[in-house]
Design a protein around this motif. Structure first.
Motif, PDB file in Angstrom:
ATOM      1  N   PHE A   1      45.253  45.758  31.514  1.00 45.97           N
ATOM      2  CA  PHE A   1      45.577  45.253  32.854  1.00 45.97           C
ATOM      3  C   PHE A   1      44.895  46.101  33.935  1.00 45.97           C
ATOM      4  O   PHE A   1      44.449  45.569  34.939  1.00 45.97           O
ATOM      5  CB  PHE A   1      47.084  45.267  33.106  1.00 45.97           C
ATOM      6  N   HIS A   2      44.849  47.424  33.731  1.00 45.76           N
ATOM      7  CA  HIS A   2      44.224  48.310  34.715  1.00 45.76           C
ATOM      8  C   HIS A   2      42.742  47.950  34.885  1.00 45.76           C
ATOM      9  O   HIS A   2      42.235  47.876  35.998  1.00 45.76           O
ATOM     10  CB  HIS A   2      44.342  49.774  34.279  1.00 45.76           C
ATOM     11  N   TYR A   3      42.059  47.747  33.769  1.00 49.81           N
ATOM     12  CA  TYR A   3      40.636  47.399  33.799  1.00 49.81           C
ATOM     13  C   TYR A   3      40.431  46.055  34.502  1.00 49.81           C
ATOM     14  O   TYR A   3      39.573  45.927  35.382  1.00 49.81           O
ATOM     15  CB  TYR A   3      40.073  47.352  32.375  1.00 49.81           C
ATOM     16  N   ILE A   4      41.215  45.055  34.127  1.00 54.63           N
ATOM     17  CA  ILE A   4      41.084  43.711  34.701  1.00 54.63           C
ATOM     18  C   ILE A   4      41.284  43.763  36.214  1.00 54.63           C
ATOM     19  O   ILE A   4      40.496  43.216  36.981  1.00 54.63           O
ATOM     20  CB  ILE A   4      42.076  42.731  34.043  1.00 54.63           C
ATOM     21  N   SER A   5      42.329  44.425  36.642  1.00 59.96           N
ATOM     22  CA  SER A   5      42.648  44.500  38.061  1.00 59.96           C
ATOM     23  C   SER A   5      41.567  45.239  38.845  1.00 59.96           C
ATOM     24  O   SER A   5      41.121  44.773  39.891  1.00 59.96           O
ATOM     25  CB  SER A   5      44.000  45.190  38.232  1.00 59.96           C
ATOM     26  N   LEU A   6      41.118  46.374  38.344  1.00 60.04           N
ATOM     27  CA  LEU A   6      40.112  47.173  39.061  1.00 60.04           C
ATOM     28  C   LEU A   6      38.789  46.449  39.242  1.00 60.04           C
ATOM     29  O   LEU A   6      38.065  46.707  40.207  1.00 60.04           O
ATOM     30  CB  LEU A   6      39.860  48.489  38.334  1.00 60.04           C
ATOM     31  N   ARG A   7      38.450  45.540  38.347  1.00 63.84           N
ATOM     32  CA  ARG A   7      37.189  44.790  38.473  1.00 63.84           C
ATOM     33  C   ARG A   7      37.126  44.017  39.783  1.00 63.84           C
ATOM     34  O   ARG A   7      36.055  43.749  40.297  1.00 63.84           O
ATOM     35  CB  ARG A   7      37.030  43.812  37.302  1.00 63.84           C
ATOM     36  N   ASP A   8      38.297  43.635  40.307  1.00 67.22           N
ATOM     37  CA  ASP A   8      38.345  42.844  41.533  1.00 67.22           C
ATOM     38  C   ASP A   8      38.650  43.680  42.774  1.00 67.22           C
ATOM     39  O   ASP A   8      38.965  43.118  43.821  1.00 67.22           O
ATOM     40  CB  ASP A   8      39.366  41.712  41.367  1.00 67.22           C
ATOM     41  N   ASP A   9      38.590  45.017  42.653  1.00 65.30           N
ATOM     42  CA  ASP A   9      38.759  45.922  43.786  1.00 65.30           C
ATOM     43  C   ASP A   9      40.005  45.583  44.613  1.00 65.30           C
ATOM     44  O   ASP A   9      39.905  45.281  45.806  1.00 65.30           O
ATOM     45  CB  ASP A   9      37.503  45.891  44.660  1.00 65.30           C
ATOM     46  N   PRO A  10      41.185  45.655  43.997  1.00 66.48           N
ATOM     47  CA  PRO A  10      42.415  45.274  44.712  1.00 66.48           C
ATOM     48  C   PRO A  10      42.796  46.289  45.788  1.00 66.48           C
ATOM     49  O   PRO A  10      42.458  47.477  45.683  1.00 66.48           O
ATOM     50  CB  PRO A  10      43.463  45.257  43.599  1.00 66.48           C
ATOM     51  N   PRO A  11      43.490  45.843  46.825  1.00 64.42           N
ATOM     52  CA  PRO A  11      43.861  46.741  47.925  1.00 64.42           C
ATOM     53  C   PRO A  11      44.924  47.765  47.533  1.00 64.42           C
ATOM     54  O   PRO A  11      45.116  48.742  48.248  1.00 64.42           O
ATOM     55  CB  PRO A  11      44.393  45.790  49.002  1.00 64.42           C
TER      56      PRO A  11
ATOM     57  N   GLU B   1      41.126  36.458  36.299  1.00 63.14           N
ATOM     58  CA  GLU B   1      40.191  36.643  37.421  1.00 63.14           C
ATOM     59  C   GLU B   1      40.316  35.578  38.510  1.00 63.14           C
ATOM     60  O   GLU B   1      40.349  35.931  39.698  1.00 63.14           O
ATOM     61  CB  GLU B   1      38.754  36.730  36.917  1.00 63.14           C
ATOM     62  N   PRO B   2      40.390  34.284  38.180  1.00 61.45           N
ATOM     63  CA  PRO B   2      40.537  33.297  39.264  1.00 61.45           C
ATOM     64  C   PRO B   2      41.817  33.502  40.078  1.00 61.45           C
ATOM     65  O   PRO B   2      41.816  33.310  41.297  1.00 61.45           O
ATOM     66  CB  PRO B   2      40.570  31.948  38.533  1.00 61.45           C
ATOM     67  N   LYS B   3      42.890  33.914  39.420  1.00 64.40           N
ATOM     68  CA  LYS B   3      44.143  34.187  40.131  1.00 64.40           C
ATOM     69  C   LYS B   3      43.962  35.370  41.079  1.00 64.40           C
ATOM     70  O   LYS B   3      44.432  35.337  42.218  1.00 64.40           O
ATOM     71  CB  LYS B   3      45.272  34.492  39.144  1.00 64.40           C
ATOM     72  N   LEU B   4      43.283  36.417  40.610  1.00 62.67           N
ATOM     73  CA  LEU B   4      43.066  37.607  41.434  1.00 62.67           C
ATOM     74  C   LEU B   4      42.119  37.327  42.596  1.00 62.67           C
ATOM     75  O   LEU B   4      42.265  37.928  43.668  1.00 62.67           O
ATOM     76  CB  LEU B   4      42.520  38.750  40.577  1.00 62.67           C
ATOM     77  N   GLU B   5      41.168  36.436  42.411  1.00 67.70           N
ATOM     78  CA  GLU B   5      40.262  36.076  43.508  1.00 67.70           C
ATOM     79  C   GLU B   5      41.026  35.400  44.637  1.00 67.70           C
ATOM     80  O   GLU B   5      40.741  35.625  45.813  1.00 67.70           O
ATOM     81  CB  GLU B   5      39.143  35.177  42.996  1.00 67.70           C
ATOM     82  N   ARG B   6      42.012  34.573  44.287  1.00 66.60           N
ATOM     83  CA  ARG B   6      42.826  33.885  45.295  1.00 66.60           C
ATOM     84  C   ARG B   6      43.915  34.781  45.871  1.00 66.60           C
ATOM     85  O   ARG B   6      44.263  34.667  47.043  1.00 66.60           O
ATOM     86  CB  ARG B   6      43.446  32.627  44.695  1.00 66.60           C
ATOM     87  N   ASP B   7      44.483  35.655  45.024  1.00 58.97           N
ATOM     88  CA  ASP B   7      45.574  36.525  45.441  1.00 58.97           C
ATOM     89  C   ASP B   7      45.415  37.881  44.760  1.00 58.97           C
ATOM     90  O   ASP B   7      45.774  38.037  43.604  1.00 58.97           O
ATOM     91  CB  ASP B   7      46.923  35.908  45.052  1.00 58.97           C
ATOM     92  N   PRO B   8      44.876  38.884  45.465  1.00 60.81           N
ATOM     93  CA  PRO B   8      44.634  40.177  44.842  1.00 60.81           C
ATOM     94  C   PRO B   8      45.904  40.879  44.354  1.00 60.81           C
ATOM     95  O   PRO B   8      45.843  41.798  43.555  1.00 60.81           O
ATOM     96  CB  PRO B   8      43.940  40.995  45.926  1.00 60.81           C
ATOM     97  N   TYR B   9      47.071  40.427  44.828  1.00 62.21           N
ATOM     98  CA  TYR B   9      48.356  41.008  44.412  1.00 62.21           C
ATOM     99  C   TYR B   9      48.996  40.232  43.258  1.00 62.21           C
ATOM    100  O   TYR B   9      50.136  40.485  42.910  1.00 62.21           O
ATOM    101  CB  TYR B   9      49.326  41.065  45.593  1.00 62.21           C
ATOM    102  N   TYR B  10      48.286  39.298  42.670  1.00 65.64           N
ATOM    103  CA  TYR B  10      48.861  38.423  41.650  1.00 65.64           C
ATOM    104  C   TYR B  10      49.501  39.187  40.486  1.00 65.64           C
ATOM    105  O   TYR B  10      50.554  38.797  39.996  1.00 65.64           O
ATOM    106  CB  TYR B  10      47.813  37.442  41.102  1.00 65.64           C
TER     107      TYR B  10
END
Length: 155
Positions: free
Chosen positions: A61-71, A143-152
């Protein structure tokens, strides 16, 4: 370690390995970086198994989330020493992730979504919960969920 042939040199999130799988060519001191061990798991679409956990648990999960540069998540580098045995050691700098505030993975939401997407195989056998998902498949679904909502992925 009795069942593992070796473990990766990641000072914070090392991976124990049994069998022929290797992390040659990976950057072991940047845990979730693009050339790190978790990127290799994603690239090879490795099967992640949860046995006896009441929810989906995965360092991936850490790797997946970091790929999208979450706030809410960033990386930090820490200096330290890796001990290979009682006398062999090496000074290292290890880059890992950190949450910027009080967040936690919303494991139940992620688990439900991955199940809906056909990515998660979730079973119970004689009262023992088993769940399986492949690293790359989880990323592709999330990834598509994170693109729409970085807090998903977090609560």
């Amino acid at each position: 370690m009795d069942d593992a042939e070796y473990r990766t040199n990641d000072a914070l999130h090392s991976i124990q390995v049994a069998g022929e799988y290797r992390f040659d060519g990976c950057t072991h001191q940047n845990t979730f970086g693009p050339d790190g061990c978790y990127a290799r798991l994603d690239e090879d679409n490795v099967l992640i198994a949860n046995i006896g956990t009441n929810r989906l648990v995965s360092t991936q999960f850490h790797y997946i989330s970091l790929r999208d540069d979450p706030p809410y998540q960033t990386t930090d580098t820490h200096s330290g020493v890796i001990y290979y045995d009682e006398s062999t050691h090496q000074r290292v700098s290890q880059t890992n992730d950190t949450f910027e505030s009080i967040y936690t993975w919303n494991r139940w939401k992620i688990e439900r979504y991955l199940d809906e997407q056909g990515v998660l195989d979730d079973r119970t056998r004689n009262g023992l919960k088993l769940s399986f998902a492949r690293a790359g498949d989880m990323r592709e679904a999330l990834e598509p969920k994170l693109e729409r909502d970085p807090y998903y992925m977090v609560t």
